[in-house]
Design an enzyme around this catalytic site. Structure first.
Site, PDB file in Angstrom:
ATOM      1  N   ASP A  33       0.828  -1.203   0.000  1.00  0.00           N
ATOM      2  CA  ASP A  33       0.000   0.000   0.000  1.00  0.00           C
ATOM      3  C   ASP A  33       0.868   1.260   0.000  1.00  0.00           C
ATOM      4  OD1 ASP A  33      -2.300   1.497   0.083  1.00  0.00           O
ATOM      5  OD2 ASP A  33      -2.566   1.322   2.247  1.00  0.00           O
ATOM      6  N   HIS A  50       3.318   3.194  -9.123  1.00  0.00           N
ATOM      7  CA  HIS A  50       3.023   1.774  -9.306  1.00  0.00           C
ATOM      8  C   HIS A  50       4.264   1.018  -9.778  1.00  0.00           C
ATOM      9  CE1 HIS A  50      -1.137   2.234  -8.383  1.00  0.00           C
ATOM     10  NE2 HIS A  50      -1.453   2.925  -9.475  1.00  0.00           N
ATOM     11  N   LEU A 141      10.700 -20.401  -2.985  1.00  0.00           N
ATOM     12  CA  LEU A 141       9.648 -19.511  -2.491  1.00  0.00           C
ATOM     13  C   LEU A 141       8.389 -19.709  -3.316  1.00  0.00           C
ATOM     14  CD1 LEU A 141       9.018 -17.114  -0.537  1.00  0.00           C
ATOM     15  CD2 LEU A 141       9.700 -15.584  -2.404  1.00  0.00           C
TER      16      LEU A 141
END
Length: 253
Positions: A33, A50, A141
């Site tokens: 965020d 972004h 991962l």
């Protein structure tokens, strides 16, 4: 006041030494965020915020691999975000697509898509499907990519799938209702078969879930950081892990 780089390096190494491997969370959820607010701070276009946030994602995943985190869930685009302007969404979708391509380049990462693909442009939904189907060379991962995701919608989708499955197997709906359990619904969540998040991190100073992993985070620990996501540093991450390691998890007891 900004610290000189060598002081940050010293502090980072000190934090690393203080962490015990057995107290590193296995699964971390991250609410990335603050990208738009970061761009406004520099009078930059929203798209630059972004893009800076996307770059930070790859840096963050590198930290997680280094520290032995096994699963990361990234909240990249919510169903509520779909109401943003068409121009911003188009740019954001393109950045997300490029982010997926970069994930595809990492042979140690497996990816699972979470969300409603029908809300996404065809090219983005196709990339998500392709990336999800790929097998990593050596998985270090696992990354859940929440794009077009809403927590309430996930629960509704899980219940809907549960009901369809019951009908397909000839189960009586009344009987299902009488016997319905938490595990029944969990079997149809987007994250089925995965451990629930141990730690959920939200950047930008906001202190709410905004629909993120509402079911799975019932017993998660939460860490709220003031830094905007593109400005989130490894030191901030290590502080979150130190804070998590110092907590006593009770799981409702």
């Amino acid at each position: 006041m900004e610290w000189p780089g060598f002081l940050y390096g010293f502090y980072e190494r000190k934090l690393l030494r203080s962490l015990e491997q057995e107290k590193i969370p296995r699964h971390i959820g991250v609410m990335v965020d603050g990208n738009r607010r970061w761009a406004r701070q520099f009078n930059a276009p929203t798209s630059e915020g972004h893009q800076a946030g996307a770059d930070k994602i790859h840096e963050f995943l590198g930290w997680c691999q280094e520290l032995g985190v096994k699963v990361v869930t990234l909240y990249m685009l919510s169903t509520d975000n779909m109401s943003r302007s068409g121009e911003e969404l188009e740019l954001l979708m393109g950045i997300i697509a490029n982010t997926l391509d970069r994930l595809d380049d990492d042979a140690n990462i497996s990816v699972h898509a979470m969300g409603a693909p029908e809300l996404l442009p065809d090219y983005l939904a196709e990339r998500l499907n392709k990336l999800t189907a790929r097998t990593p060379v050596r998985e270090r991962l696992h990354v859940n990519v929440a794009v077009g995701y809403g927590g309430r919608r996930e629960i509704v989708d899980a219940v809907r799938e549960l009901l369809h499955d019951a009908v397909a197997h000839g189960r009586n709906i009344t009987e299902l209702a009488d016997e319905l359990s938490v595990d029944d619904i969990s079997r149809f969540l987007y994250t089925r078969g995965q451990p629930d998040p141990d730690l959920v991190i939200r950047t930008s100073g906001e202190q709410r879930l905004s629909g993120f992993l509402m079911w799975q985070s019932a017993y998660s620990e939460f860490y709220f950081c003031e830094a905007l996501w593109p400005a989130f540093r490894k030191v901030d991450f290590l502080r979150a892990l130190r804070d998590y390691a110092g907590r006593q998890r009770r799981f409702g007891s």
